[in-house]
Design a protein around this motif. Structure first.
Motif: not given
Lengths: 183, 74, 541
Positions: A47, A49-50, A128
Motif C-alpha cells: 500500500v 499512495s501517490i 496508488y
C-alpha cells in the motif's frame, strides 16, 4: 449406519456430515495458510499512495526512469505507467529466474494487468503505486493485456514482457534494460 | 470448529411423536417413510462425499500443478 | 390459500423475464464480437454499451424484480394472509420500473458506458446512477413488506415456527438490505455528486471498497431463492420429504452471516489494502462454502428419500429412480451439477495468492456465469414453471418443451463456460471487445472463443424457448391453484428464536461487518491518499 427412528438420530447424521465439511474446509485453510505464512505467497498488497495528478513529474515515474532497471546490488525493478490506452513502456525485458519487482501506477483511470502464463497480476488504481514481486520461470515473450475496462480503447491496451535467459541478459551503463538491446 | 452446530441442535425440541401437520395431499405413509429411513442417508453421504472429495482434490491439483508451478507472487 | 397477489407477482416476473430476454440476446452478440466474426454493429462503443446493458439487466434488474415477485408469492402462500400493503408493493414495483426507464436509455445511447460495476473515476450520465438508486429504493419497499409480513404473522402465531420458505425469504430481505448499503453509499456520496458535476475528484480506494461490500453478497441475494426452493419445493416435487427443516434454517442464517463480510476477495489484487484484511476476508470466504456444503447433503438426503420411496435401491440407484420428467426435479439436479462446476471456479478465485493466477481473466467470467446462469437462473426457470400455472390457473400443454429448455440451458452453460476456464488460465482478459487473432501468440484462442459463442447461442435459444413455454401456458387446461410446500421428515414444533427470527443474525452481521470492513473503510479518512480526477464518458472527457 443404524436406521433413523427419531429426530435425534437424524440430527446425528447431519452432525457427522458437518464434521466432514469441517475437515474439507480445514484442508483449504491449511494449504492457503501454509503457502501464505511459510512460502510468503500473498496477493500483491503493497500500500503506497501517490498523487495521480503529478505522476509524470515524480522522480520515480518520470519518463526517462520507466522500464527495467538493475540496481548496483542486482535487484531488478520495472516501472510502468498505465494510461488510457497504453502501457509505458510497451515492451518490458526481465531476466529469467531472478526476483523482479514491478511498480505501476496510473495518472488517469483504473487499469490492471496480467502477464499471460505467470502469476503476475494486479489492479492499477489511480492514487496508488501497485507493486508485484515474482520470478519469471519461462523464457520468451508473454503478453501483458490491460485487464480492467478503462474506456473505449481498452481492447487495444497490450504490452509485451520479454523474459530473457540470464546468459543473454544485458543492461546499459545506467543499469537499464531495453527490449532491443537485450536480445 | 463446528460453527455452533451442536449448540443449535441441543436447543431443538426432540419430541416428534405427533404426525406431520394435516396435509391431505401428501401421499407418503409413515410406514413407507420409516422403511426408507433404514437406508437414508447412506446414498446422500456417498454422493455428497464424492462430490466434495472431488472438489477438494481438483482444487489441490490446480493449486499445486498450475498456481505453485507458475512461480512466487507477493 | 385464501389470499392472492397474482397481478402483482406476474407484473414483477413479466418485466424481469422481458429484460432477461433482451440481455441474453446482447450476450450472444457480445460473444460473436469477441470471436472475431465481426457481426453487425461491431464497434467498441456498441460492445461496451452492450456489456453495460447486459450486466445492468442481469445484475440489477432481472434478479431484483424476480426476487421481489418470488418473495410476495412465498409470503402470501406460506403465511396464508394478505400482504401488509398491496399499495406499497405496487409503489415499489413502479419505482423499479421508473429506475429502469431512466437507466437503460442512458446505457443504450452510449452515455453510461461504465459497465455495471461503474468503477470510477470513469463517470457517465447521472440518469444511469439515479435509475439504479430507484431500483434499489423500490426493492427496499419489498424488504420492508417482507419483514412486516413475518412480524405480523409471528404476532398472531406466538411460539410457532415461521414456515421455512418464509424464513428464507425474510433472510434474503435482510441480506439484501445489508448488501445494498455499500453501493448506496458509493452512489449517493461519491458517484452521483461527481456525475452532477458537484465534485471533480473521487477517492477511488473508498469507492472500490464500498462496491466490493455489495458485489459479493449480491450473488447470495440472487442465490437464496434457489436455496429456498431446494429446501421447500424440490423435495415435494420429487415425491419425498425434506430431510431436515433445521438445516434449512441454519443454512439460510449462515448464508446471511458469511456472504456479507467477504467482498474484499474481489480486491485481492488491489493496492489500497494490505495483506491483513485480505487474509481475514479470505478466511470468512472459506466459511461461506459451509452452508452450501451442508445443503448438498441435506438436499441429497431429501432426494434420496424420494428416490427410495419410488423403489430406488443401492448406494446410487435412488438417483435414477427420481422423477426426472418433472421440471422441478430436473432443474434442481442440473442446478447442483452446475453449482459444482461454478463452486470449483469459485474456491480457486477465493484462494488468496492463487487469485493472481486468474484475476480478471475469462476464468472469472466462467465462474460467475456458472453460478448465476447455471445455478440461479435455471432455478428461476423452474420456479416460473411451478408458480406460473398457479398464478394464471393454467397447466402447461406439455412438459417436453420445458425439459428440452432446461437441458439446453445446462448444456449451453457448459459449452459457454468451459472454454472460458481454459482461456482464463492462458491469460485471456475479460471485458475486452476484440482480440488480434492474427497475433500468433493468441491465434489459438479464437477456436475456444468460437466454441463458447456457440454455447451462447444455445443459451439464447433456450432462453427464447423459456419465454415461448410461458406464453403457450395460457392455452393449457385449467390448473390447481393451490401451492404446496415440502414437509419435513420431522416437522418443527418449536425452534430456537435464533432460527425463527433475525435479531441475533443482524447483531452478528453488524459485528462481522465492523470487524471485516471497519478499518478498511475508515483508513481512507486518515491515511494520506489522493483522489482521482473524474473522467466523463458521456461528455467526451
Amino acid at each position: 449406519m443404524a436406521p433413523i427412528t427419531n429426530e435425534q438420530e437424524l440430527q446425528k447424521t447431519e452432525f457427522r456430515w458437518a464434521m466432514i465439511v469441517t475437515g474439507a474446509v480445514t484442508v483449504l485453510f491449511a494449504v492457503i495458510g501454509i503457502s501464505s505464512f511459510v512460502m510468503a505467497l500473498h496477493p500483491p498488497s503493497h500500500v503506497e499512495s501517490i498523487d495521480p495528478a503529478t505522476v509524470s513529474q515524480s522522480k520515480e515515474f518520470a519518463e526517462s526512469n520507466l522500464g527495467t532497471s538493475v540496481d548496483p546490488d542486482g535487484a531488478v525493478t520495472v516501472r510502468i505507467i498505465a494510461t488510457q490506452f497504453a502501457f509505458v513502456p510497451r515492451c518490458i525485458p526481465v531476466p529469467q529466474g531472478k526476483p523482479v519487482t514491478i511498480r505501476v501506477t496510473s495518472p488517469d483511470v483504473i487499469h490492471g494487468f496480467l502477464i499471460a502464463g505467470t502469476n503476475a497480476n494486479t489492479m492499477v488504481v489511480p492514487g496508488y503505486v501497485a507493486e508485484v514481486r515474482t520470478v519469471f520461470g519461462t523464457a520468451g515473450d508473454h503478453l501483458m493485456p490491460c485487464h480492467e475496462f478503462c474506456g473505449l480503447g481498452h481492447s487495444e491496451m497490450w504490452a509485451l514482457v520479454r523474459v530473457v535467459p540470464q546468459a543473454q541478459w544485458q543492461t546499459d551503463a545506467d543499469g537499464k534494460a531495453r527490449c532491443d538491446i537485450s536480445r | 470448529m463446528n460453527f455452533g452446530l451442536g449448540e443449535f441442535m441441543s436447543n431443538f425440541d426432540r419430541s416428534s411423536d405427533s404426525p406431520p401437520p394435516g396435509d391431505t395431499l401428501d401421499p407418503i405413509t409413515d410406514a413407507a417413510l420409516e422403511d426408507v429411513l433404514k437406508t437414508v442417508p447412506q446414498g446422500a453421504f456417498a454422493l455428497a462425499g464424492a462430490a466434495m472429495g472431488l472438489l477438494v482434490l481438483a482444487w489441490l491439483a490446480v493449486y499445486v500443478f498450475i498456481f505453485l508451478a507458475r512461480g512466487p507472487i507477493s | 390459500m385464501t389470499y392472492r397477489a397474482d397481478r402483482l407477482i406476474l407484473a414483477h416476473f413479466g418485466v424481469a423475464f422481458a429484460a432477461f430476454a433482451l440481455a441474453i440476446l446482447l450476450g450472444a452478440w457480445q460473444m460473436t464480437v469477441r470471436s472475431g466474426l465481426e457481426p453487425a454493429f461491431t464497434s467498441p462503443e456498441a460492445y461496451f454499451a452492450s456489456v453495460t446493458a447486459h450486466g445492468t439487466i442481469m445484475g440489477y434488474v432481472m434478479p431484483t424484480l424476480f426476487i421481489m415477485g418470488f418473495g410476495y408469492f412465498v409470503s402470501v402462500t406460506t403465511l396464508d394472509r394478505p400482504l401488509p400493503s398491496l399499495r406499497l408493493a405496487w409503489a415499489g414495483f413502479w419505482l423499479v420500473i421508473v429506475g429502469v426507464a431512466m437507466a437503460l436509455p442512458a446505457v443504450f445511447s452510449g452515455k453510461a458506458t461504465v459497465l455495471y460495476t461503474f468503477y470510477p473515476p470513469l463517470t457517465g450520465s447521472v440518469f444511469y446512477y439515479l435509475g439504479l438508486v430507484l431500483v434499489v429504493v423500490g426493492s427496499w419497499f419489498w424488504v420492508g413488506l417482507m419483514i412486516w409480513a413475518m412480524a405480523g404473522w409471528k404476532k398472531d402465531n406466538p411460539g410457532k415456527p415461521v414456515p421455512l420458505a418464509m424464513y428464507g425469504n425474510v433472510a434474503n430481505a435482510f441480506l439484501w438490505l445489508w448488501t445494498t448499503v455499500g453501493v448506496a453509499v458509493e452512489l449517493l456520496f461519491q458517484v452521483i455528486p461527481a456525475s452532477l458535476g458537484w465534485t471533480q475528484t473521487i477517492d477511488i480506494g473508498l469507492a472500490r471498497t464500498l462496491f466490493a461490500w455489495t458485489l459479493h453478497p449480491i450473488v447470495y441475494f440472487w442465490l437464496l431463492p434457489a436455496y429456498i426452493v431446494f429446501y421447500t419445493i424440490a423435495p415435494r416435487a420429487a415425491g419425498g420429504r425434506l430431510y431436515s427443516d433445521m438445516m434449512g434454517r441454519l443454512s439460510f442464517l449462515l448464508l446471511v452471516l458469511y456472504s456479507l463480510p467477504v467482498g474484499m476477495h474481489h480486491l485481492f489484487m488491489d493496492p489500497e489494502h494490505g495483506t491483513g484484511f485480505k487474509f481475514l476476508q479470505m478466511m470468512l470466504t472459506v466459511l461461506v462454502t459451509v452452508p452450501t456444503l451442508l445443503t448438498i447433503f441435506t438436499i441429497g438426503a431429501s432426494m434420496e428419500i424420494a428416490g427410495r420411496l419410488r423403489g430406488g435401491k443401492g448406494l446410487f440407484g435412488w438417483i435414477g429412480a427420481l422423477p426426472w420428467d418433472r421440471p422441478m426435479v430436473l432443474a434442481t439436479c442440473l442446478s447442483f451439477v452446475l453449482l459444482g462446476f461454478g463452486g470449483f471456479g469459485g474456491i480457486i478465485n477465493m484462494s488468496y495468492g492463487m487469485n493472481a493466477m486468474i484475476h480478471n481473466t475469462s476464468w472469472v467470467t466462467a465462474h460467475f456465469h456458472l453460478i448465476y446462469g447455471g445455478t440461479v437462473v435455471i432455478m428461476y426457470f423452474a420456479i416460473a414453471y411451478e408458480f406460473w400455472p398457479k398464478l394464471v390457473g393454467r397447466e402447461p400443454l406439455s412438459l417436453k418443451p420445458i425439459r428440452l429448455q432446461l437441458w439446453m440451458w445446462a448444456i449451453g452453460m457448459v459449452v459457454t463456460t468451459f472454454p472460458w476456464h481454459i482461456l482464463g488460465l492462458e491469460g485471456q482478459p475479460r471485458r475486452v471487445a476484440t482480440f488480434d487473432y492474427t497475433n500468433p501468440m493468441i491465434a489459438h484462442w479464437q477456436n475456444w472463443t468460437i466454441v463458447s459463442m456457440i454455447g451462447g447461442y444455445i443459451l439464447l435459444t433456450s432462453g427464447l424457448l423459456f419465454v415461448w413455454n410461458l406464453l403457450t401456458l395460457y392455452r393449457g387446461a385449467e390448473a390447481d391453484r393451490q401451492m404446496h410446500y415440502a414437509v419435513a421428515v420431522y416437522p418443527p414444533h418449536r425452534v430456537p428464536s435464533a432460527l425463527n427470527g433475525f435479531d441475533l443474525c443482524n447483531g452478528l452481521v453488524l459485528f462481522l461487518m465492523l470487524m471485516a470492513y471497519g478499518y478498511p473503510v475508515a483508513q481512507f479518512f486518515f491515511i494520506k491518499d489522493y483522489p482521482a480526477l473524474v473522467h466523463r464518458v458521456d461528455l467526451g472527457n
